[in-house]
Structures are given as structure tokens and as C-alpha cells.
Scaffold this motif. Structure first.
Motif, PDB file in Angstrom:
ATOM      1  N   ILE A   1       0.688  -1.220  -0.125  1.00 56.34           N
ATOM      2  CA  ILE A   1      -0.464  -0.210  -0.316  1.00 56.34           C
ATOM      3  C   ILE A   1       0.482   1.494   0.154  1.00 56.34           C
ATOM      4  CG2 ILE A   1      -1.630   1.224   1.446  1.00 56.34           C
ATOM      5  CD1 ILE A   1      -2.917  -1.030   2.299  1.00 56.34           C
ATOM      6  N   SER A   2       1.920   1.242   0.735  1.00 59.49           N
ATOM      7  CA  SER A   2       2.731   2.200   1.324  1.00 59.49           C
ATOM      8  C   SER A   2       3.876   2.492  -0.517  1.00 59.49           C
ATOM      9  CB  SER A   2       4.301   1.410   1.938  1.00 59.49           C
ATOM     10  OG  SER A   2       4.717   2.958   2.101  1.00 59.49           O
ATOM     11  N   SER A   3       3.880   1.911  -1.053  1.00 54.96           N
ATOM     12  CA  SER A   3       4.609   2.011  -2.145  1.00 54.96           C
ATOM     13  C   SER A   3       2.928   2.173  -3.382  1.00 54.96           C
ATOM     14  CB  SER A   3       5.155   0.172  -3.027  1.00 54.96           C
ATOM     15  OG  SER A   3       5.183   0.371  -4.292  1.00 54.96           O
ATOM     16  N   LEU A   4       2.342   1.939  -3.329  1.00 56.37           N
ATOM     17  CA  LEU A   4       1.423   2.202  -4.048  1.00 56.37           C
ATOM     18  C   LEU A   4       0.548   3.312  -4.277  1.00 56.37           C
ATOM     19  CD1 LEU A   4      -0.725  -1.381  -4.691  1.00 56.37           C
ATOM     20  CD2 LEU A   4       0.785  -0.494  -6.305  1.00 56.37           C
ATOM     21  N   GLU A   5       1.110   4.118  -2.915  1.00 56.53           N
ATOM     22  CA  GLU A   5       0.560   5.593  -2.552  1.00 56.53           C
ATOM     23  C   GLU A   5       1.587   6.448  -3.303  1.00 56.53           C
ATOM     24  OE1 GLU A   5      -2.096   5.194   0.954  1.00 56.53           O
ATOM     25  OE2 GLU A   5       0.399   4.973   1.895  1.00 56.53           O
ATOM     26  N   LYS A   6       2.600   6.002  -2.907  1.00 55.04           N
ATOM     27  CA  LYS A   6       3.773   7.065  -3.788  1.00 55.04           C
ATOM     28  C   LYS A   6       4.092   7.154  -5.173  1.00 55.04           C
ATOM     29  CE  LYS A   6       7.050   5.892   0.030  1.00 55.04           C
ATOM     30  NZ  LYS A   6       8.328   4.505  -0.346  1.00 55.04           N
ATOM     31  N   THR A   7       2.923   5.888  -5.927  1.00 57.36           N
ATOM     32  CA  THR A   7       3.083   5.939  -7.725  1.00 57.36           C
ATOM     33  C   THR A   7       1.731   6.776  -7.504  1.00 57.36           C
ATOM     34  OG1 THR A   7       2.278   3.556  -7.990  1.00 57.36           O
ATOM     35  CG2 THR A   7       4.700   4.742  -7.737  1.00 57.36           C
ATOM     36  N   SER A   8       0.465   6.509  -6.887  1.00 58.52           N
ATOM     37  CA  SER A   8      -1.052   6.990  -7.216  1.00 58.52           C
ATOM     38  C   SER A   8      -1.509   5.875  -7.668  1.00 58.52           C
ATOM     39  CB  SER A   8      -0.770   8.631  -7.493  1.00 58.52           C
ATOM     40  OG  SER A   8       0.354   9.420  -7.001  1.00 58.52           O
ATOM     41  N   HIS A   9      -1.576   4.596  -7.192  1.00 60.93           N
ATOM     42  CA  HIS A   9      -2.029   4.000  -8.011  1.00 60.93           C
ATOM     43  C   HIS A   9      -2.849   3.295  -6.671  1.00 60.93           C
ATOM     44  CE1 HIS A   9       1.032   3.514 -10.604  1.00 60.93           C
ATOM     45  NE2 HIS A   9       0.412   3.183 -11.730  1.00 60.93           N
ATOM     46  N   TYR A  10      -2.373   4.086  -5.454  1.00 59.83           N
ATOM     47  CA  TYR A  10      -3.748   3.078  -4.352  1.00 59.83           C
ATOM     48  C   TYR A  10      -5.086   4.514  -3.997  1.00 59.83           C
ATOM     49  CZ  TYR A  10      -5.364   1.680  -0.177  1.00 59.83           C
ATOM     50  OH  TYR A  10      -5.804   0.428   1.076  1.00 59.83           O
ATOM     51  N   SER A  11      -6.057   4.409  -3.709  1.00 56.63           N
ATOM     52  CA  SER A  11      -7.309   4.298  -2.742  1.00 56.63           C
ATOM     53  C   SER A  11      -8.320   3.400  -1.972  1.00 56.63           C
ATOM     54  CB  SER A  11      -8.112   4.904  -4.246  1.00 56.63           C
ATOM     55  OG  SER A  11      -8.584   4.287  -5.027  1.00 56.63           O
ATOM     56  N   LYS A  12      -8.628   3.463  -0.861  1.00 54.63           N
ATOM     57  CA  LYS A  12      -9.151   2.442   0.012  1.00 54.63           C
ATOM     58  C   LYS A  12     -10.555   2.319  -0.906  1.00 54.63           C
ATOM     59  CE  LYS A  12      -7.963   4.798   4.136  1.00 54.63           C
ATOM     60  NZ  LYS A  12      -7.883   6.061   5.686  1.00 54.63           N
ATOM     61  N   GLU A  13     -11.398   3.208  -1.411  1.00 53.14           N
ATOM     62  CA  GLU A  13     -12.693   2.585  -2.515  1.00 53.14           C
ATOM     63  C   GLU A  13     -12.257   1.284  -3.025  1.00 53.14           C
ATOM     64  OE1 GLU A  13     -14.161   5.717  -4.672  1.00 53.14           O
ATOM     65  OE2 GLU A  13     -14.686   5.775  -3.328  1.00 53.14           O
ATOM     66  N   GLU A  14     -10.724   1.180  -3.581  1.00 60.17           N
ATOM     67  CA  GLU A  14     -10.647  -0.077  -4.616  1.00 60.17           C
ATOM     68  C   GLU A  14      -9.778  -0.759  -4.183  1.00 60.17           C
ATOM     69  OE1 GLU A  14      -8.231   1.351  -8.072  1.00 60.17           O
ATOM     70  OE2 GLU A  14      -9.624   2.946  -8.691  1.00 60.17           O
TER      71      GLU A  14
END
Length: 558
Positions: free
Chosen positions: A428-441
Motif C-alpha cells: 500500500i505504501s509503495s502504491l501510494e507513492k505512485t498514485s496507484h492506491y485508493s481505499k475504495e479500490e
């Protein structure tokens, strides 16, 4: 989770339907709905109150994803009929009176003695079901429920014969054997003999159904006499026992010949549509012969159809002996049922060749279609846009339920992250850095990570597999030139200096390479050597952002 329910936007029969006319199943649905005349007779028929779309399978072969193509595509026609405002049933027929033609992988060689016997009358090779057919039927139905999102009615041909549901058709077809011979002989180089009958009796001596030859028909009683002789399949021989006997088609076990039974199935269930492989497209194929028999002998309008190419694996026909069979369970380990539906619904008469190594590209195409469907990506060509939307919709729709907005995490990026991080928090931390994460998904993202990890483990080519280095060894350093070392140190400093966006970092890498007197390929090669001890790797900018501190630490060791 955002949802979109497009069912309210579906045009009913008679309304504006330009968008739906672009997709093959919708075009076919309109032909079915508007059809009024027989194909071989110059007269009209009464339109059915409910359309029936039929799909079927023999249970004698290996269940692979290629055998799902017929059911998936016929289900799409069923959905198109419903969306056009028609009433429709989707039925699946188990051809379980068909003979066993060869011994599949995993079945004992001793089962060769059953070649030519109905699959529903052969013992289960694993001893857990009533018969060989029931064993495979359960597996098949479980798979169908995974890949077909519509209600589907299941019928067994053996049960249908036992119940007498085909008795009227058997009688009529045997009485019109001469007419059926004439229809077939127009397309045959070697005409059928005058004593040919559209009936295969079950031998009361050995229990085989393909080996009996009709020798005489009692015109008063309809009872046939037969002798049991060897029958040659493509690669095997069903041994006849030489038994001579009698069989009453109205009472005893047997089945109609293929070029009569198909027609009887259409009449029995009132079939409006059934698809078939491309080999049936030619005029002398079993499909068109049955279509003529259906109309001229059984007085039922032959169904509308569509023809499709078969699936190959990297251009080669699937074969258990070659070891290139893709089983449905293998598909579900790395991909969703929707992705296979999308794959089959795209183009009918284009050969579909599948390769495990190309799975990320199929995902990319599917994700692009999703973006178009939810208006996140604009395609200038209006026809292409509408077709793409409908393709995505029909591959995802379950009745009138809404279609979930899918994850925006690309499969290739998921594959990359799955190799570097194992802990969910790190992912999750990695995906947040690349704007690939959202709680909805979250649920969809983690599912795609799981599927990507399975693909990497089992099917990915070596060039996309890698292991992040824990430290930069002297051996690795020796592979780098002074300009490369200088550029990588600069890269480490830049990464520590601020929070970067992917596009911005991408451009910065080119600037660093230029300032160090390097060509871009030399710079990227150096980075991959340090990070992966390989000369190639995933796209560098998103990879660096995904690695975060891990990347900086390795680059600083140069």
C-alpha cells in the motif's frame, strides 16, 4: 465503490439502437428478432414468444478454456436478446450419449476397452461418481458457473432419450430416411448407401454405440437389425464384438446420427440461435445439413448462427500430449472470468492465439476498455468508442446489476510490486507513492496483486522476473563506468531532495543522463544493474517511486 448501472440506457426493440448495432451479438439479436421466414422453405413461420439460445458440449474430451468459448459467446447472444427487449432462455446440453473417442490424459489405458461406448455408460475412472460422464459433468458445470453470468438450464441427452422426449423426432427422421440421404448425398463425394439409417443402436453384446451397423428395418414395427463391427476414429479404433441383434428405436437405447440429432435438438427445444466453429461455415458441413433436415423433415425453422475461430496456444492447437492445454482453474489463478469473456467476445472470425507471456497486454486492453466504458478515456472515433463500451459491458454484466468500477492498477505494475513487497502495508505504501492506491479500490487492488504474483510464479517469462538486490557488490560496481557511477549518485541525491511525480522523474532521468555525457540506454542499463543485477527491468521512473527508500539506499552504495 462507485457503480454504473447501464441497463436503463439499453434500447429496446424498435428504439434507437445505433450503439448496439456495432457489436456482433447485438447485430445477431436483431436478425433473430426480425426473422420471419424459413431458410429452405418459401414460407413464413410464427415468431416464438421466447427465444432459445443453445450451447452444448461433449464430455469425452479434456475441459480446457477453448471449450468455454462456445458457451461464453452464446451467452452473449442471450444477453443481447434480453437487452433488446426480447424474452430468452439459455440452455446447455450435455451430449453424454456420445461415444468415448480417445483416452484423455489421466485416464487409465485400460479404458481403451470402452472406446465407442457412451460416456454416460462408462464407469468413473476415479470411482467417485456414478459414471465417467457424471464425473466430468460436475466439473464442467462448476466451471460454467464461474464464467457464465446468466441463468442457464442444463439438459442431458441420455435423460432426454430415456424420458421419450426425442421419440417423435426419431420416428419422423427414420420414416424420412430417404429424404435425409438425399440431402446428405448432394454434398457427398461417396453417396450414402440405400440402407443407411439416421440411427445408432446400442449393442446389447458389448455396450458400444458407434460400432453397430443397421442391416435391416422392419417397415411394420420400425425395429432395426444390426451387426457390431469395428469403427475407425481419427486416431483410435472402437472394437466391434461381432454381435447381431435387434433394436427398437422407440424403446431401446440408441441415439440419432449426428446429421439428424442436431436438427432434432433444435426442434425439441425450439432453438432460435446456436453458434458453431468456423469449420461448420462451409455449405456441406453438419450445421447446414442439419439446418435443411430441420426445416424439410421436422418442419421447424433452422436457427440463426454465428461462426467463430478456435483458440490456439501460441499458434498451436491445444493438446494434452503437447502439454500446452490451459485449464479453467489455471486461468482463474491469474485472471478473472470477465477477462476471458472479453477475450472471446472481441472478434469472432479472427484466430485467437493465447500466450501466458502476453497476459499483461490483454489486461492493458481490458483496462483501456474499462476506462472508455466509464468515460475516463475518450476515443475520438465514435464507432470504436461505442463498440468498446458495449464489449466491456457485455463481458461484465450480470443481469441488471451494476458494473463495479475496476481497479486502476495496471497488471504490469502489480506484477512489479508483487515481486518487491510481500507485506500488505509495504504494498500500500509503495502504491501510494505512485498514485496507484485508493481505499475504495482496496479489494480489487489486492486481488490484482495476488493474480499478478501467481502469474509471475507460474507463467511469466524470465525477462520480467527479477529480485531486488539487498546490497551493491563489488562485482556489480565493476560493471559500471565512471559516467554511469556519477549519474547514479546524482539520481540518488535527486530522489532524496523532494517528492517526485512519475512524469517529472522520467524527464529528470534524461537530464541526468545528458549531464553525465551518457546516452539514455546507458543510464537506464546502469540503474537496472544496481537495482536488479540485470540489464533490463520495468519502467524506471515508476519502479524508483515504488521502491522508495530501498532504491535510494542501493544507489547511494555505488
Amino acid at each position: 465503490m462507485k457503480e454504473r448501472n447501464s441497463s436503463k440506457n439499453i434500447p429496446k426493440a424498435g428504439e434507437e439502437k445505433a450503439e448496439f448495432d456495432l457489436f456482433w451479438a447485438d447485430q445477431l439479436a436483431q436478425r433473430i428478432i426480425s426473422r420471419e421466414k424459413y431458410r429452405y422453405l418459401d414460407r413464413k413461420f410464427e415468431k416464438p414468444k421466447e427465444f432459445v439460445v443453445k450451447t452444448a458440449a461433449s464430455l469425452s474430451g479434456v475441459l480446457h478454456i477453448g471449450r468455454l468459448s462456445d458457451t461464453i459467446r452464446n451467452a452473449s447472444v442471450h444477453r443481447a436478446l434480453l437487452d433488446a427487449g426480447g424474452k430468452s432462455r439459455l440452455i446447455w446440453i450435455s451430449d453424454d450419449l456420445d461415444p468415448l473417442r480417445k483416452i484423455p490424459k489421466g485416464v487409465p489405458a485400460e479404458f481403451g476397452k470402452y472406446l465407442g461406448s457412451p460416456v454416460s455408460m462408462i464407469p468413473d475412472h476415479e470411482g467417485c461418481h456414478e459414471s465417467y460422464a457424471k464425473h466430468h459433468l460436475e466439473e464442467y458445470l462448476n466451471v460454467i458457473r464461474e464464467f457464465i453470468f446468466e441463468d442457464i438450464e442444463v439438459f442431458s441427452m441420455r435423460e432426454e432419450y430415456k424420458k421419450g422426449n426425442f421419440a417423435p423426432y426419431i420416428k419422423k427422421l427414420i420414416e424420412n430416411a430417404e429424404a435425409i440421404r438425399e440431402i446428405q448425398n448432394r454434398q457427398r463425394t461417396n453417396p450414402l448407401k440405400k440402407d443407411w439409417m439416421p440411427w445408432s443402436a446400442l449393442c446389447s453384446g458389448c455396450g458400444k454405440i458407434i460400432t453397430t451397423r443397421i442391416t435391416e428395418v422392419d417397415e411394420k414395427t420400425g425395429v432395426v437389425s444390426y451387426v457390431c463391427k469395428d469403427y475407425l476414429f481419427e486416431t483410435t479404433i472402437a472394437k466391434g464384438c461381432g454381435h447381431k441383434g435387434e433394436n427398437d428405436p422407440q424403446k431401446d437405447v440408441g441415439k440419432l446420427a449426428y446429421k439428424s440429432e442436431w436438427a432434432a435438438q433444435w426442434a425439441r427445444w425450439g432453438v432460435s440461435c446456436e453458434g458453431a466453429g468456423k469449420e461448420y461455415q462451409v455449405p456441406n458441413s453438419a450445421f447446414w445439413i442439419n439446418a435443411e433436415i430441420c426445416e424439410k423433415v421436422l418442419d421447424f425453422p433452422s436457427p440463426e448462427t454465428f461462426f467463430y475461430e478456435h483458440l490456439t496456444i501460441e499458434g498451436v492447437k491445444m493438446s494434452a500430449s503437447l502439454g500446452n492445454v490451459v485449464y479453467p482453474r489455471q486461468w482463474l489463478e491469474v485472471a478473472s472470468p470477465q477477462l476471458l469473456r472479453f477475450f472471446y467476445n472481441k472478434r469472432l472470425m479472427t484466430e485467437r492465439s493465447f500466450s501466458w507471456k502476453e497476459l499483461p497486454m490483454l489486461y492493458d486492453e481490458y483496462d483501456k476498455a474499462a476506462a472508455v466504458y466509464f468515460d475516463k478515456l475518450v476515443i475520438e472515433n465514435e464507432k470504436e468508442r461505442k463498440h468498446t463500451k458495449r464489449l466491456y459491458e457485455i463481458s461484465n454484466r450480470t443481469g441488471n446489476k451494476a458494473i463495479d468500477v475496476p481497479s486502476t492498477l495496471g497488471f504490469s505494475h502489480a506484477a512489479m510490486v508483487s515481486q518487491v513487497f510481500s507485506d500488505e502495508k509495504d504494498i500500500i505504501s509503495s502504491l501510494e507513492k505512485t498514485s496507484h492506491y485508493s481505499k475504495e479500490e482496496h479489494k480489487q487492488i489486492m486481488q490484482r496483486i495476488k493474480l499478478a504474483r501467481s502469474w509471475i510464479t507460474m507463467y511469466a517469462p524470465e525477462e520480467v522476473k527479477y529480485v531486488l538486490q539487498q546490497e551493491v557488490s563489488d562485482e556489480v560496481k565493476s560493471k559500471l563506468s565512471e559516467p554511469q557511477i556519477k549519474a547514479l549518485k546524482t539520481l540518488a541525491e535527486k530522489l532524496r531532495s523532494k517528492k517526485w511525480g512519475e512524469k517529472e522523474l522520467y524527464n529528470e532521468c534524461y537530464t541526468i543522463a545528458k549531464d553525465a555525457g551518457l546516452q539514455p540506454p546507458e543510464f537506464f542499463k546502469a540503474a537496472y544493474i544496481v537495482l536488479l543485477n540485470k540489464e533490463r527491468g520495468p519502467k524506471l521512473a515508476p519502479f524508483l517511486l515504488a521502491l522508495g527508500e530501498k532504491a535510494v539506499r542501493l544507489l547511494e552504495q555505488v
